[in-house]
Each structure stands twice: as C-alpha cells, then as structure tokens.
Design an enzyme around this catalytic site. Sequence first.
Site, PDB file in Angstrom:
ATOM      1  N   GLU A 127      22.377  37.229  27.978  1.00  0.00           N
ATOM      2  CA  GLU A 127      21.403  35.949  28.648  1.00  0.00           C
ATOM      3  C   GLU A 127      19.977  36.019  28.295  1.00  0.00           C
ATOM      4  O   GLU A 127      19.276  36.244  29.389  1.00  0.00           O
ATOM      5  CB  GLU A 127      21.876  36.222  30.021  1.00  0.00           C
ATOM      6  CG  GLU A 127      23.505  36.145  30.278  1.00  0.00           C
ATOM      7  CD  GLU A 127      23.904  36.333  31.660  1.00  0.00           C
ATOM      8  OE1 GLU A 127      22.977  36.492  32.599  1.00  0.00           O
ATOM      9  OE2 GLU A 127      25.023  36.075  31.992  1.00  0.00           O
ATOM     10  N   ASN A 168      25.582  37.721  23.842  1.00  0.00           N
ATOM     11  CA  ASN A 168      26.474  37.050  24.793  1.00  0.00           C
ATOM     12  C   ASN A 168      25.717  36.274  25.609  1.00  0.00           C
ATOM     13  O   ASN A 168      24.589  36.657  26.174  1.00  0.00           O
ATOM     14  CB  ASN A 168      27.190  38.366  25.704  1.00  0.00           C
ATOM     15  CG  ASN A 168      28.450  37.623  26.463  1.00  0.00           C
ATOM     16  OD1 ASN A 168      29.259  37.073  26.163  1.00  0.00           O
ATOM     17  ND2 ASN A 168      28.400  38.009  27.633  1.00  0.00           N
ATOM     18  N   HIS A 204      32.292  30.198  31.389  1.00  0.00           N
ATOM     19  CA  HIS A 204      32.325  29.831  32.827  1.00  0.00           C
ATOM     20  C   HIS A 204      32.450  28.387  33.192  1.00  0.00           C
ATOM     21  O   HIS A 204      31.276  28.135  33.364  1.00  0.00           O
ATOM     22  CB  HIS A 204      31.345  30.730  33.919  1.00  0.00           C
ATOM     23  CG  HIS A 204      31.468  32.187  33.848  1.00  0.00           C
ATOM     24  ND1 HIS A 204      32.387  32.949  33.984  1.00  0.00           N
ATOM     25  CD2 HIS A 204      30.313  32.924  33.186  1.00  0.00           C
ATOM     26  CE1 HIS A 204      32.070  34.178  34.075  1.00  0.00           C
ATOM     27  NE2 HIS A 204      30.870  34.282  33.413  1.00  0.00           N
ATOM     28  N   GLU A 233      33.894  35.669  28.984  1.00  0.00           N
ATOM     29  CA  GLU A 233      33.962  35.683  30.207  1.00  0.00           C
ATOM     30  C   GLU A 233      34.904  34.496  30.890  1.00  0.00           C
ATOM     31  O   GLU A 233      34.355  33.999  32.176  1.00  0.00           O
ATOM     32  CB  GLU A 233      32.679  35.920  31.014  1.00  0.00           C
ATOM     33  CG  GLU A 233      31.887  37.037  30.449  1.00  0.00           C
ATOM     34  CD  GLU A 233      30.565  37.098  31.089  1.00  0.00           C
ATOM     35  OE1 GLU A 233      30.282  36.697  32.084  1.00  0.00           O
ATOM     36  OE2 GLU A 233      29.910  38.126  30.406  1.00  0.00           O
ATOM     37  N   ASP A 235      36.613  31.750  33.008  1.00  0.00           N
ATOM     38  CA  ASP A 235      37.199  31.397  34.174  1.00  0.00           C
ATOM     39  C   ASP A 235      37.030  29.913  34.219  1.00  0.00           C
ATOM     40  O   ASP A 235      35.814  29.274  33.897  1.00  0.00           O
ATOM     41  CB  ASP A 235      36.979  32.085  35.354  1.00  0.00           C
ATOM     42  CG  ASP A 235      35.332  32.344  35.614  1.00  0.00           C
ATOM     43  OD1 ASP A 235      34.845  31.557  35.040  1.00  0.00           O
ATOM     44  OD2 ASP A 235      34.975  33.043  36.251  1.00  0.00           O
TER      45      ASP A 235
HETATM   46  O1  G3I Z   1      28.609  47.943  44.313  1.00  0.00           O
HETATM   47  C1  G3I Z   1      27.798  47.363  45.370  1.00  0.00           C
HETATM   48  C2  G3I Z   1      28.352  47.657  47.041  1.00  0.00           C
HETATM   49  O2  G3I Z   1      28.043  49.062  46.885  1.00  0.00           O
HETATM   50  C3  G3I Z   1      27.686  46.911  47.898  1.00  0.00           C
HETATM   51  O3  G3I Z   1      28.041  47.383  48.983  1.00  0.00           O
HETATM   52  C4  G3I Z   1      27.732  45.604  47.494  1.00  0.00           C
HETATM   53  C5  G3I Z   1      27.279  44.738  48.845  1.00  0.00           C
HETATM   54  O4  G3I Z   1      26.833  43.437  48.213  1.00  0.00           O
HETATM   55  O5  G3I Z   1      27.672  45.065  46.613  1.00  0.00           O
HETATM   56  C6  G3I Z   1      28.043  45.688  45.466  1.00  0.00           C
HETATM   57  O6  G3I Z   1      27.636  45.307  44.140  1.00  0.00           O
HETATM   58  C7  G3I Z   1      27.922  44.249  43.762  1.00  0.00           C
HETATM   59  C8  G3I Z   1      28.774  44.018  42.451  1.00  0.00           C
HETATM   60  O7  G3I Z   1      28.958  42.897  42.076  1.00  0.00           O
HETATM   61  C9  G3I Z   1      29.934  45.059  42.316  1.00  0.00           C
HETATM   62  O8  G3I Z   1      30.801  44.242  43.142  1.00  0.00           O
HETATM   63  C10 G3I Z   1      26.808  43.128  43.856  1.00  0.00           C
HETATM   64  O9  G3I Z   1      26.299  42.924  44.757  1.00  0.00           O
HETATM   65  C11 G3I Z   1      27.082  41.734  43.097  1.00  0.00           C
HETATM   66  O10 G3I Z   1      26.009  40.827  42.891  1.00  0.00           O
HETATM   67  C12 G3I Z   1      27.853  42.163  41.766  1.00  0.00           C
HETATM   68  O11 G3I Z   1      28.124  40.743  41.160  1.00  0.00           O
HETATM   69  C13 G3I Z   1      28.390  40.762  39.689  1.00  0.00           C
HETATM   70  C14 G3I Z   1      27.393  40.102  39.169  1.00  0.00           C
HETATM   71  O12 G3I Z   1      27.852  39.844  37.786  1.00  0.00           O
HETATM   72  C15 G3I Z   1      26.177  40.404  39.258  1.00  0.00           C
HETATM   73  O13 G3I Z   1      25.272  39.676  38.277  1.00  0.00           O
HETATM   74  C16 G3I Z   1      29.894  40.164  39.498  1.00  0.00           C
HETATM   75  O14 G3I Z   1      30.814  41.164  40.095  1.00  0.00           O
HETATM   76  C17 G3I Z   1      30.129  40.082  38.203  1.00  0.00           C
HETATM   77  O15 G3I Z   1      31.383  39.570  38.045  1.00  0.00           O
HETATM   78  C18 G3I Z   1      29.138  39.314  37.384  1.00  0.00           C
HETATM   79  O16 G3I Z   1      29.359  39.015  36.346  1.00  0.00           O
HETATM   80  C19 G3I Z   1      28.350  38.375  35.389  1.00  0.00           C
HETATM   81  C20 G3I Z   1      28.502  39.055  33.971  1.00  0.00           C
HETATM   82  O17 G3I Z   1      27.946  40.626  34.064  1.00  0.00           O
HETATM   83  C21 G3I Z   1      27.312  38.544  33.154  1.00  0.00           C
HETATM   84  N1  G3I Z   1      27.586  36.864  32.924  1.00  0.00           N
HETATM   85  C22 G3I Z   1      27.829  36.361  34.417  1.00  0.00           C
HETATM   86  C23 G3I Z   1      29.068  36.967  35.047  1.00  0.00           C
HETATM   87  C24 G3I Z   1      29.283  36.222  36.389  1.00  0.00           C
HETATM   88  O18 G3I Z   1      28.149  36.202  37.276  1.00  0.00           O
END
Ligand code: G3I
Length: 303
Positions: A127, A168, A204, A233, A235
Amino acid sequence: ATTLGASAAESGRYFGTAVAANRLGESDYVSVLNAEFNSVTPENEMKWDALEPNRGSFTFANADRIVTQARGRGVSVRGHTLVWHSQLPGWVGGLDTNNLRSAMNNHIDEVMGHWRGQIHSWDVVNEAFEENGTRRNSAFQQRLGNGYIEEAFRRARAADPNAKLCYNDYNTDGQNAKSNAVYAMVQDFKSRGVPIDCVGFQSHFNAQSPVPSDYRANLQRFAALGVDVQITELDIEGSGTAQANNYRSVTETCLAISRCTGITVWGVTDKYSWRPNGTPLLFDGNYNKKPAYTAVLNALNGG
Ligand code: G3I
C-alpha cells in the site's frame, strides 16, 4: 476435486485464507481451514508491530503458531507484510533517515531470515501509493524517498532468495491512476533488474467498490510484464446469488490468466471478518458453506 485447495491445485494454483493465531484453538475453525485451504496468510501476526514492538527485539511466537500449523499439514505460507505504513510500532516513526534505513533493512533480514525457505511469497511492500497515483506520504517515503521500495526489494531478495517478492495494494484491481502507477513501477523494476516476482491485488469488493469490468485486462497487463499476479485478500460484500456470481467471476478471472498463481480470501468465516457486521466470505458464522463457496468450487472445477 471436492475442496477449494485441491481443486485449485489441479491447475497448479493455491487457494488460501487469512488466518488469526488466536482462532487456532477453535475446532470448527481448524476443521474448515484444514479441509479447504492450501495456503495461509497471517492476518496480523507478521506485521511490524506484532514482530518487532521494540527496536531489535523480535516476538515471533504468534506468527510461528500459524506457520507451524500450516507446515504440519504440508501447506505453505504467504508472508504479510514487511514494509507498510500501518501497524507500525511508534518507535519507527521517530527515526531519522539513517536509522530508519538500518531499521528497515534489519527488519527485513530478521523476519525473512526467521522463516527462510518456508514462505512461498512475501508482501515486501504494502500500500505505498495513493488513489491518484502519487506515493503515500509514509515515514519511509518521507525519510528515504522514492528509492525505498527498490531498496526493500533488493534487501528481501538477499534475505530469502526462495521467496517470491510481491508488491501488494488495494483499489488496484481495475485500470486507474493508482494501478497505472504500480504498473509503471513494476515496468521500471523489470527493465532495470530490480527483483520483483509478483503483484498482489487485494480485491476487497463491496457496493462502492465492485469487481471492476476490466479486472482481467488489468491483471493480464501486469502478467505481461513478466510477474506473477495473485489475488491476496479477497472478500466481497453481499449474500446469496449476487455474491456467488461475483466470487465466480473473480475465480474465473484468475483461472483465465496463466500467471495468476493463487487466490487468498481474507478470512475463513463471516464471524471473524475485519468488516464489521459484514458477510463477505465463503463460510457463514456457523461454518456452513455459502452459495459463494459453491460458485468458487464449481469455477475451480471448470463448471
Ligand atoms: O490485538 C489487539 C488487541 O490486543 C486489542 O485489545 C484490540 C482492541 O482494538 O485490538 C487488537 O488489534 C486489532 C488487530 O486487528 C487484531 O485483531 C486492531 O485493533 C485492528 O485494527 C486490526 O485490524 C486489522 C487491520 O488490517 C489493521 O490495519 C484487521 O484484523 C486485518 O484484517 C486488516 O487487514 C488489512 C491488511 O493487512 C492490508 N490490506 C487491508 C486489510 C483490511 O483492512
């Protein structure tokens, strides 16, 4: 064949999913994972904040759980992601140019070295472009300038010569200013011998950002540059027949391109999708196969 992975394998492709380490204790999750998917991408566990929360001190345990689970059943892993502006620990943003360059190189060396030979493809840079085709104003861009992407790919080739090195991004699925900028970069890299093997199209999709009508033409033009293309990715928001038709069309797009080497969906079940309240995946919240699943399976089997 009767599963996604085995069906994709019949044409030499993989069918993968994003996996979360903290779901690996859930038996229904693991049953579907093991039955259907022959590639996995850690959804968050290989990001910089997860692996190097403090400079020079690496925490591989969560990501190792995913890699060990996959390798234990003979499945290879997509690495996601080495250099990305998001999910960066705070200390990275405070570094000056020289320190950021050495931190980036060390991160690539340590992370790729840890799993050397175990990752089929790495998202080296994720990105890096804005929608209008300019470079995203990240810490890497600000301190290291335009050359940082090339630097990262060169470093990555040396750190794990067996991994395919991918760029990517999202909203690059059709032809537009952003995908044109990525295309120009890949063309430049290929002409100058900068190591790059693949381009990942996140894919996405939702009502605001549907499957583009020129998806196939766009992926094909990248493949014609001499790189693999991967749907990384996937969906698609929606339900029922409309969703199934979109999934069929994406699958057929990959199958129509000889250098489209695999598809990864961004999660096993709607229950754990990153899209809040969304139902964008192939299995519902109770792990039932959705019409979208059947459409993908049939497409992989030529039907
Ligand atoms: O691990 C912490 C946890 O300790 C905490 O209590 C909780 C509270 O918010 O947050 C947890 O972390 C979260 C993490 O996912 C794990 O679940 C983050 O807040 C959350 O922001 C994070 O989101 C991820 C996101 O990337 C972050 O940018 C999504 O799961 C993940 O699916 C998403 O994936 C991205 C790709 O990497 C790049 N392309 C876009 C895609 C979708 O956004």
